[in-house]
Write a protein that holds these residues in place. Structure first.
Motif, PDB file in Angstrom:
ATOM      1  N   MET A   1       0.833  -1.179   0.000  1.00  0.00           N
ATOM      2  CA  MET A   1       0.000   0.000   0.000  1.00  0.00           C
ATOM      3  C   MET A   1       0.880   1.245   0.000  1.00  0.00           C
ATOM      4  SD  MET A   1      -3.395   0.064   2.219  1.00  0.00           S
ATOM      5  CE  MET A   1      -3.400  -1.148   3.492  1.00  0.00           C
ATOM      6  N   THR A   2       0.391   2.272  -0.619  1.00  0.00           N
ATOM      7  CA  THR A   2       1.109   3.540  -0.605  1.00  0.00           C
ATOM      8  C   THR A   2       0.788   4.275   0.689  1.00  0.00           C
ATOM      9  OG1 THR A   2      -0.680   4.769  -1.628  1.00  0.00           O
ATOM     10  CG2 THR A   2       0.854   3.677  -3.117  1.00  0.00           C
ATOM     11  N   PRO A   3       1.653   5.214   1.078  1.00  0.00           N
ATOM     12  CA  PRO A   3       1.334   5.968   2.304  1.00  0.00           C
ATOM     13  C   PRO A   3      -0.016   6.663   2.223  1.00  0.00           C
ATOM     14  CG  PRO A   3       3.599   6.356   1.642  1.00  0.00           C
ATOM     15  CD  PRO A   3       2.952   5.552   0.547  1.00  0.00           C
ATOM     16  N   GLY A   4      -0.443   7.113   1.054  1.00  0.00           N
ATOM     17  CA  GLY A   4      -1.745   7.750   0.916  1.00  0.00           C
ATOM     18  C   GLY A   4      -2.873   6.811   1.286  1.00  0.00           C
ATOM     19  N   LEU A   5      -2.787   5.573   0.816  1.00  0.00           N
ATOM     20  CA  LEU A   5      -3.822   4.590   1.161  1.00  0.00           C
ATOM     21  C   LEU A   5      -3.792   4.270   2.649  1.00  0.00           C
ATOM     22  CD1 LEU A   5      -3.763   2.041  -1.798  1.00  0.00           C
ATOM     23  CD2 LEU A   5      -5.536   3.687  -1.231  1.00  0.00           C
ATOM     24  N   ASP A   6      -2.609   4.148   3.200  1.00  0.00           N
ATOM     25  CA  ASP A   6      -2.499   3.889   4.639  1.00  0.00           C
ATOM     26  C   ASP A   6      -3.206   4.986   5.430  1.00  0.00           C
ATOM     27  OD1 ASP A   6      -0.979   1.646   4.137  1.00  0.00           O
ATOM     28  OD2 ASP A   6       0.935   2.596   4.652  1.00  0.00           O
ATOM     29  N   THR A   7      -2.986   6.219   5.023  1.00  0.00           N
ATOM     30  CA  THR A   7      -3.573   7.356   5.721  1.00  0.00           C
ATOM     31  C   THR A   7      -5.092   7.344   5.598  1.00  0.00           C
ATOM     32  OG1 THR A   7      -1.566   8.619   5.273  1.00  0.00           O
ATOM     33  CG2 THR A   7      -3.500   9.865   5.932  1.00  0.00           C
ATOM     34  N   VAL A   8      -5.599   7.067   4.395  1.00  0.00           N
ATOM     35  CA  VAL A   8      -7.054   7.030   4.182  1.00  0.00           C
ATOM     36  C   VAL A   8      -7.679   5.903   4.994  1.00  0.00           C
ATOM     37  CG1 VAL A   8      -8.880   6.572   2.490  1.00  0.00           C
ATOM     38  CG2 VAL A   8      -7.032   8.154   1.927  1.00  0.00           C
ATOM     39  N   PHE A   9      -7.109   4.691   4.909  1.00  0.00           N
ATOM     40  CA  PHE A   9      -7.691   3.574   5.644  1.00  0.00           C
ATOM     41  C   PHE A   9      -7.589   3.781   7.156  1.00  0.00           C
ATOM     42  CE2 PHE A   9      -7.122   1.006   1.657  1.00  0.00           C
ATOM     43  CZ  PHE A   9      -8.476   0.782   1.453  1.00  0.00           C
ATOM     44  N   ALA A  10      -6.506   4.376   7.628  1.00  0.00           N
ATOM     45  CA  ALA A  10      -6.376   4.656   9.065  1.00  0.00           C
ATOM     46  C   ALA A  10      -7.442   5.662   9.502  1.00  0.00           C
ATOM     47  CB  ALA A  10      -4.987   5.187   9.386  1.00  0.00           C
ATOM     48  N   ALA A  11      -7.694   6.662   8.666  1.00  0.00           N
ATOM     49  CA  ALA A  11      -8.724   7.652   9.004  1.00  0.00           C
ATOM     50  C   ALA A  11     -10.102   7.007   9.037  1.00  0.00           C
ATOM     51  CB  ALA A  11      -8.693   8.802   7.996  1.00  0.00           C
ATOM     52  N   LEU A  12     -10.357   6.096   8.117  1.00  0.00           N
ATOM     53  CA  LEU A  12     -11.664   5.441   8.048  1.00  0.00           C
ATOM     54  C   LEU A  12     -11.861   4.382   9.126  1.00  0.00           C
ATOM     55  CD1 LEU A  12     -11.949   4.959   4.180  1.00  0.00           C
ATOM     56  CD2 LEU A  12     -13.161   6.635   5.599  1.00  0.00           C
ATOM     57  N   ALA A  13     -10.794   3.987   9.795  1.00  0.00           N
ATOM     58  CA  ALA A  13     -10.877   2.920  10.793  1.00  0.00           C
ATOM     59  C   ALA A  13     -11.638   3.333  12.048  1.00  0.00           C
ATOM     60  CB  ALA A  13      -9.472   2.454  11.174  1.00  0.00           C
ATOM     61  N   ASP A  14     -11.756   4.634  12.287  1.00  0.00           N
ATOM     62  CA  ASP A  14     -12.384   5.107  13.511  1.00  0.00           C
ATOM     63  C   ASP A  14     -13.866   5.417  13.274  1.00  0.00           C
ATOM     64  OD1 ASP A  14     -11.748   6.364  16.352  1.00  0.00           O
ATOM     65  OD2 ASP A  14     -13.158   7.668  15.295  1.00  0.00           O
ATOM     66  N   PRO A  15     -14.752   4.891  14.123  1.00  0.00           N
ATOM     67  CA  PRO A  15     -16.192   5.118  13.917  1.00  0.00           C
ATOM     68  C   PRO A  15     -16.610   6.585  14.051  1.00  0.00           C
ATOM     69  CG  PRO A  15     -15.808   3.921  15.963  1.00  0.00           C
ATOM     70  CD  PRO A  15     -14.493   4.004  15.254  1.00  0.00           C
ATOM     71  N   THR A  16     -15.938   7.351  14.895  1.00  0.00           N
ATOM     72  CA  THR A  16     -16.270   8.774  15.014  1.00  0.00           C
ATOM     73  C   THR A  16     -15.965   9.486  13.704  1.00  0.00           C
ATOM     74  OG1 THR A  16     -15.866   8.787  17.392  1.00  0.00           O
ATOM     75  CG2 THR A  16     -15.761  10.914  16.260  1.00  0.00           C
ATOM     76  N   ARG A  17     -14.820   9.174  13.113  1.00  0.00           N
ATOM     77  CA  ARG A  17     -14.457   9.819  11.854  1.00  0.00           C
ATOM     78  C   ARG A  17     -15.394   9.408  10.723  1.00  0.00           C
ATOM     79  NH1 ARG A  17      -9.216   9.264  14.323  1.00  0.00           N
ATOM     80  NH2 ARG A  17      -8.756   7.312  13.254  1.00  0.00           N
ATOM     81  N   ARG A  18     -15.817   8.148  10.716  1.00  0.00           N
ATOM     82  CA  ARG A  18     -16.789   7.720   9.696  1.00  0.00           C
ATOM     83  C   ARG A  18     -18.113   8.456   9.889  1.00  0.00           C
ATOM     84  NH1 ARG A  18     -14.671   2.613  11.082  1.00  0.00           N
ATOM     85  NH2 ARG A  18     -16.615   2.073  12.130  1.00  0.00           N
ATOM     86  N   ALA A  19     -18.527   8.649  11.138  1.00  0.00           N
ATOM     87  CA  ALA A  19     -19.769   9.384  11.408  1.00  0.00           C
ATOM     88  C   ALA A  19     -19.651  10.840  10.951  1.00  0.00           C
ATOM     89  CB  ALA A  19     -20.108   9.315  12.899  1.00  0.00           C
ATOM     90  N   ILE A  20     -18.492  11.436  11.165  1.00  0.00           N
ATOM     91  CA  ILE A  20     -18.277  12.809  10.710  1.00  0.00           C
ATOM     92  C   ILE A  20     -18.398  12.884   9.189  1.00  0.00           C
ATOM     93  CG2 ILE A  20     -16.533  14.628  10.454  1.00  0.00           C
ATOM     94  CD1 ILE A  20     -15.554  13.803  13.314  1.00  0.00           C
ATOM     95  N   LEU A  21     -17.798  11.927   8.481  1.00  0.00           N
ATOM     96  CA  LEU A  21     -17.893  11.916   7.023  1.00  0.00           C
ATOM     97  C   LEU A  21     -19.350  11.783   6.581  1.00  0.00           C
ATOM     98  CD1 LEU A  21     -14.831   9.709   6.028  1.00  0.00           C
ATOM     99  CD2 LEU A  21     -15.042  12.203   5.877  1.00  0.00           C
ATOM    100  N   GLN A  22     -20.108  10.956   7.272  1.00  0.00           N
ATOM    101  CA  GLN A  22     -21.525  10.791   6.924  1.00  0.00           C
ATOM    102  C   GLN A  22     -22.280  12.097   7.134  1.00  0.00           C
ATOM    103  OE1 GLN A  22     -22.432   7.431   9.431  1.00  0.00           O
ATOM    104  NE2 GLN A  22     -22.182   6.000   7.742  1.00  0.00           N
ATOM    105  N   MET A  23     -21.964  12.809   8.195  1.00  0.00           N
ATOM    106  CA  MET A  23     -22.615  14.092   8.452  1.00  0.00           C
ATOM    107  C   MET A  23     -22.289  15.091   7.344  1.00  0.00           C
ATOM    108  SD  MET A  23     -21.845  14.334  12.548  1.00  0.00           S
ATOM    109  CE  MET A  23     -22.012  16.096  12.584  1.00  0.00           C
TER     110      MET A  23
END
Length: 116
Positions: A1-23
């Motif tokens: 994986m590229t560092p960009g993908l690592d960063t995106v998947f790490a950000a998406l791993a947290d439920p609070t951050r996923r909820a923020i994206l949904q909002m």
């Protein structure tokens, strides 16, 4: 994986951050409005927003005295392409995905309104 993908998947791993994206699918929001539904400090929400920003999933801009957040859905494209490489996933149509999520949130809001 590229560092960009690592960063995106790490950000998406947290439920609070996923909820923020949904909002943020609904519309741009002030940081204080993003923080409102969560039982955590504004500083904690700001840390989540910084992680989402580093991943390119949101952008932030100052409007007057408030800082506003905006969803950047194109940042999910590399992750989608990477997952499609396994042949297990259909190509993601981000417009259709956004419409699906908006429909889901309307249903949830309607159910919450009926329950209250």
């Amino acid at each position: 994986m590229t560092p960009g993908l690592d960063t995106v998947f790490a950000a998406l791993a947290d439920p609070t951050r996923r909820a923020i994206l949904q909002m943020l699918l609904e519309d741009d929001m002030a940081v204080t409005d993003v923080a409102e539904p969560f039982e955590m400090s504004l500083a904690a929400i700001s840390k989540h927003l910084a992680i989402l920003g580093r991943a390119g999933l949101i952008s932030q801009e100052k409007r007057g005295r408030l800082k506003w957040c905006k969803l950047e859905p194109d940042a999910l494209r590399p992750a989608s392409v990477w997952m499609q490489g396994f042949g297990l996933f259909e190509p993601v149509n981000l417009d259709a995905f956004e419409a699906f999520l908006e429909h889901q949130f309307r249903d949830i809001a309607a159910d919450d309104g009926a329950a209250g």
